[in-house]
Motif scaffolding. Sequence first.
Motif, PDB file in Angstrom:
ATOM      1  N   SER A   1       0.834  -1.208   0.000  1.00  0.00           N
ATOM      2  CA  SER A   1       0.000   0.000   0.000  1.00  0.00           C
ATOM      3  C   SER A   1       0.866   1.255   0.000  1.00  0.00           C
ATOM      4  CB  SER A   1      -0.938  -0.007   1.212  1.00  0.00           C
ATOM      5  OG  SER A   1      -0.199  -0.109   2.419  1.00  0.00           O
ATOM      6  N   GLN A   2       1.984   1.236   0.729  1.00  0.00           N
ATOM      7  CA  GLN A   2       2.872   2.399   0.748  1.00  0.00           C
ATOM      8  C   GLN A   2       3.517   2.620  -0.617  1.00  0.00           C
ATOM      9  OE1 GLN A   2       2.602   0.218   3.118  1.00  0.00           O
ATOM     10  NE2 GLN A   2       2.313   1.336   5.042  1.00  0.00           N
TER      11      GLN A   2
ATOM     12  N   LEU B   1       1.256   7.150  -6.673  1.00  0.00           N
ATOM     13  CA  LEU B   1       0.209   8.160  -6.871  1.00  0.00           C
ATOM     14  C   LEU B   1       0.769   9.569  -6.686  1.00  0.00           C
ATOM     15  CD1 LEU B   1      -2.733   6.426  -4.972  1.00  0.00           C
ATOM     16  CD2 LEU B   1      -2.705   6.991  -7.412  1.00  0.00           C
ATOM     17  N   ILE B   2       1.604   9.731  -5.669  1.00  0.00           N
ATOM     18  CA  ILE B   2       2.175  11.050  -5.394  1.00  0.00           C
ATOM     19  C   ILE B   2       3.175  11.442  -6.475  1.00  0.00           C
ATOM     20  CG2 ILE B   2       3.609  12.360  -3.772  1.00  0.00           C
ATOM     21  CD1 ILE B   2       2.364  10.659  -1.520  1.00  0.00           C
ATOM     22  N   GLU B   3       4.051  10.490  -6.840  1.00  0.00           N
ATOM     23  CA  GLU B   3       5.088  10.795  -7.824  1.00  0.00           C
ATOM     24  C   GLU B   3       4.514  11.185  -9.172  1.00  0.00           C
ATOM     25  OE1 GLU B   3       7.505   7.301  -7.917  1.00  0.00           O
ATOM     26  OE2 GLU B   3       8.735   7.883  -6.195  1.00  0.00           O
ATOM     27  N   HIS B   4       3.376  10.572  -9.545  1.00  0.00           N
ATOM     28  CA  HIS B   4       2.803  10.825 -10.866  1.00  0.00           C
ATOM     29  C   HIS B   4       1.565  11.715 -10.805  1.00  0.00           C
ATOM     30  CE1 HIS B   4       5.554   7.978 -12.812  1.00  0.00           C
ATOM     31  NE2 HIS B   4       5.424   7.267 -11.713  1.00  0.00           N
TER      32      HIS B   4
ATOM     33  N   ASN C   1      -3.971 -14.146   4.267  1.00  0.00           N
ATOM     34  CA  ASN C   1      -3.676 -13.341   5.450  1.00  0.00           C
ATOM     35  C   ASN C   1      -4.692 -12.211   5.526  1.00  0.00           C
ATOM     36  OD1 ASN C   1      -2.618 -11.790   7.540  1.00  0.00           O
ATOM     37  ND2 ASN C   1      -0.498 -12.171   6.930  1.00  0.00           N
ATOM     38  N   ILE C   2      -5.828 -12.529   6.104  1.00  0.00           N
ATOM     39  CA  ILE C   2      -6.921 -11.558   6.100  1.00  0.00           C
ATOM     40  C   ILE C   2      -6.588 -10.330   6.935  1.00  0.00           C
ATOM     41  CG2 ILE C   2      -8.126 -12.604   8.068  1.00  0.00           C
ATOM     42  CD1 ILE C   2     -10.753 -11.964   6.546  1.00  0.00           C
ATOM     43  N   GLY C   3      -5.755 -10.509   7.974  1.00  0.00           N
ATOM     44  CA  GLY C   3      -5.362  -9.371   8.795  1.00  0.00           C
ATOM     45  C   GLY C   3      -4.557  -8.362   7.998  1.00  0.00           C
ATOM     46  N   MET C   4      -3.595  -8.838   7.219  1.00  0.00           N
ATOM     47  CA  MET C   4      -2.786  -7.940   6.394  1.00  0.00           C
ATOM     48  C   MET C   4      -3.633  -7.273   5.316  1.00  0.00           C
ATOM     49  SD  MET C   4       0.633  -8.799   4.109  1.00  0.00           S
ATOM     50  CE  MET C   4       1.538  -9.368   5.545  1.00  0.00           C
ATOM     51  N   VAL C   5      -4.568  -8.052   4.732  1.00  0.00           N
ATOM     52  CA  VAL C   5      -5.445  -7.493   3.709  1.00  0.00           C
ATOM     53  C   VAL C   5      -6.291  -6.369   4.295  1.00  0.00           C
ATOM     54  CG1 VAL C   5      -7.393  -7.984   2.186  1.00  0.00           C
ATOM     55  CG2 VAL C   5      -5.499  -9.607   2.344  1.00  0.00           C
ATOM     56  N   ARG C   6      -6.816  -6.577   5.492  1.00  0.00           N
ATOM     57  CA  ARG C   6      -7.646  -5.549   6.128  1.00  0.00           C
ATOM     58  C   ARG C   6      -6.837  -4.272   6.362  1.00  0.00           C
ATOM     59  NH1 ARG C   6      -9.136  -8.339  10.009  1.00  0.00           N
ATOM     60  NH2 ARG C   6     -11.265  -8.873   9.368  1.00  0.00           N
ATOM     61  N   THR C   7      -5.586  -4.425   6.802  1.00  0.00           N
ATOM     62  CA  THR C   7      -4.735  -3.261   7.043  1.00  0.00           C
ATOM     63  C   THR C   7      -4.451  -2.506   5.744  1.00  0.00           C
ATOM     64  OG1 THR C   7      -3.675  -4.373   8.918  1.00  0.00           O
ATOM     65  CG2 THR C   7      -2.505  -2.509   7.947  1.00  0.00           C
ATOM     66  N   MET C   8      -4.166  -3.251   4.673  1.00  0.00           N
ATOM     67  CA  MET C   8      -3.872  -2.614   3.386  1.00  0.00           C
ATOM     68  C   MET C   8      -5.084  -1.873   2.844  1.00  0.00           C
ATOM     69  SD  MET C   8      -1.507  -5.340   1.335  1.00  0.00           S
ATOM     70  CE  MET C   8       0.108  -5.830   1.940  1.00  0.00           C
ATOM     71  N   ILE C   9      -6.262  -2.505   2.938  1.00  0.00           N
ATOM     72  CA  ILE C   9      -7.476  -1.869   2.450  1.00  0.00           C
ATOM     73  C   ILE C   9      -7.714  -0.553   3.186  1.00  0.00           C
ATOM     74  CG2 ILE C   9      -9.979  -2.052   2.337  1.00  0.00           C
ATOM     75  CD1 ILE C   9      -9.664  -5.022   1.788  1.00  0.00           C
ATOM     76  N   ALA C  10      -7.571  -0.593   4.500  1.00  0.00           N
ATOM     77  CA  ALA C  10      -7.791   0.614   5.299  1.00  0.00           C
ATOM     78  C   ALA C  10      -6.785   1.701   4.935  1.00  0.00           C
ATOM     79  CB  ALA C  10      -7.692   0.268   6.785  1.00  0.00           C
ATOM     80  N   SER C  11      -5.530   1.309   4.740  1.00  0.00           N
ATOM     81  CA  SER C  11      -4.490   2.283   4.397  1.00  0.00           C
ATOM     82  C   SER C  11      -4.782   2.958   3.068  1.00  0.00           C
ATOM     83  CB  SER C  11      -3.121   1.581   4.353  1.00  0.00           C
ATOM     84  OG  SER C  11      -2.113   2.477   3.961  1.00  0.00           O
ATOM     85  N   LEU C  12      -5.213   2.184   2.072  1.00  0.00           N
ATOM     86  CA  LEU C  12      -5.507   2.749   0.754  1.00  0.00           C
ATOM     87  C   LEU C  12      -6.757   3.619   0.790  1.00  0.00           C
ATOM     88  CD1 LEU C  12      -4.758  -0.408  -1.448  1.00  0.00           C
ATOM     89  CD2 LEU C  12      -3.389   1.688  -1.326  1.00  0.00           C
TER      90      LEU C  12
ATOM     91  N   ASN D   1      -7.984   5.228   3.276  1.00  0.00           N
ATOM     92  CA  ASN D   1      -7.735   6.471   4.014  1.00  0.00           C
ATOM     93  C   ASN D   1      -7.162   7.559   3.100  1.00  0.00           C
ATOM     94  OD1 ASN D   1      -8.652   5.445   6.427  1.00  0.00           O
ATOM     95  ND2 ASN D   1      -6.615   4.807   7.139  1.00  0.00           N
ATOM     96  N   GLN D   2      -6.531   7.139   2.009  1.00  0.00           N
ATOM     97  CA  GLN D   2      -5.957   8.103   1.065  1.00  0.00           C
ATOM     98  C   GLN D   2      -6.886   8.371  -0.121  1.00  0.00           C
ATOM     99  OE1 GLN D   2      -3.172   9.708   1.854  1.00  0.00           O
ATOM    100  NE2 GLN D   2      -3.148   8.505   3.754  1.00  0.00           N
ATOM    101  N   GLY D   3      -8.074   7.727  -0.106  1.00  0.00           N
ATOM    102  CA  GLY D   3      -9.048   7.993  -1.150  1.00  0.00           C
ATOM    103  C   GLY D   3      -9.119   6.939  -2.243  1.00  0.00           C
ATOM    104  N   VAL D   4      -8.282   5.916  -2.185  1.00  0.00           N
ATOM    105  CA  VAL D   4      -8.301   4.857  -3.195  1.00  0.00           C
ATOM    106  C   VAL D   4      -9.463   3.911  -2.917  1.00  0.00           C
ATOM    107  CG1 VAL D   4      -7.018   2.924  -4.208  1.00  0.00           C
ATOM    108  CG2 VAL D   4      -5.803   4.995  -3.489  1.00  0.00           C
TER     109      VAL D   4
END
Length: 549
Positions: A378-379, A385-388, A407-418, A420-423
């Motif tokens: 996600s990072q 997104l920022i660079e382009h 790994n549903i825990g990691m997936v949940r974290t990634m979804i939330a991270s994206l 939060n930035q509008g993706v």
Amino acid sequence: MRHDKSKFFRTFGTSDRDFVTLGIAVAAIILFVGTGGKVLPQIVRAWQGIGEGPDTLLVNAVLLNIALILLGWRRYKELTQEIDQTREAEQEARLLAEIDPLTGCLNRRSLTSAVDIMIDQCEQNGQALALIMIDLDNFKQVNDLNGHKSGDQVLQQAATRIRSLLPRGGLLARLGGDEFTCVFPFDARAPERVEQIANRLIEKVSKPIEIGGQIAEVTISLGISASERSGQPAGGDVDAKALMHKADIAMYHAKKQGKNRFFWFESSMESELRFRNEMIQGLRRGIEKGEFVPFYEQQIDLETGKLVGFEMLARWNSPDFGIVGPDIFIPIAEEMGLIGDLSEQLIVQAFTDAKSWAPELTLSVNISPVQMRDPWFSQKLLKLLIEHNFPPHRLEIEITESCLHENIGMVRTMIASLQNQGVHVSLDDFGTGYASLSQLSSLPFDRLKIDRSFVKELSGSNSGAKIVQAMVSMSDGLHMPVTAEGIEDEKILEALKTLGKMKGQGYHYGLPENGEAVRKRLAESGQLAQEVPARTGTAEDPAPESRTA
């Protein structure tokens, strides 16, 4: 090794000197017999007082002989014992060089010569030789979950089980890691005997193994080659290396076909493997040279018929293979660890293309399950997104249901991270991966995409329509909008319109197109944001449609 050789030659020289020492002792005994036969009677008579004592010089000579005899005999025994110990050490070293210390099987080094000998013996006896390559499936997970000590015990148990099923005259070797090879003679007219052994190996080795109160489950994939089969020679030079190479190819084929099974070697497998190696080399060159290009499939609002966005689909414009679809190169890229670089290259090109579109048009990008295993994914995406300078709200990431099981825990974290930035994040190919209702309700997906395999049933039986209707109803209950994939004709389109509001995509709206063709289409409909330099490329997509980026 040099030290071992010098020790060997010192030992060899010592064995030569051993005979010299024995010769000296024998000579001393002979001399003792000669002098002692004269001196000892004189000594006895002198003790009895009936004669003069022997000459002092002779007495000293006898004593010296006795000392030489004792010294020589002792040295001979020591040297003999040293030679025996050296021979035992050499035999032990030879065993260590030929035997795998963990399982007691032969190792790769000793197997090659043993197989060559067995091939000659089988030819003389009118038999054929079968070689089965065995690889434990998912063995890495055993090591990762339970530790290498448990992994070693699994290897030992597997070796014991395989050995118990070997026919008389068979050999078992561990080639390294979790790979084994068993070799045995058989009647070339009855190859089913080899298949019976292969089936028994799969059945027995795949049984759960209890280690320290835990259960380890491994399956095996087998590849079989033979010096002769059904009365037909194997073709080419038949030796140990050739049989191992062919069995290894067949074993790899068994893994690719789903694991826990066996295959005989066929020449077509070698051609397929050669083609795959060429593809791997081509993939590496293609990424370096930018041969991978994004194609775009239209996404339509079914209620209004208006174009609302595009889904990016990967294509490989290879100078050697032509236009290659993702169903061919994506699995190889995932396996070789190239999918991250490949996907990033495509996403960057897609951002450049999409910035020329009208700002209300969205861009959907498929993400490989392999990429979702990267905790920094996600990072990395947000950095692109920022660079382009691409607006996050215009981007929709599509992930498959298989990601939820890893790994549903990691997936949940990634979804939330994206998010939060509008993706936006959608669940792709819904209905094919057995995602549970609890998973869907706990994960904040923005959209569900109904797989094409269900959508195409709308043109057939009523049961297909009921399944799609149930999916749409469930998405309404979860407050998730729907996209239907695989709209190929007007009948399917009309059936979907009756189920409610949704987006749709498919060949009914045209084949996927490259960036230049999309730009021309948008220019004609007045949906370009601004004029940008055009890229060249093929307008139509001859490759089969795929949902993988």
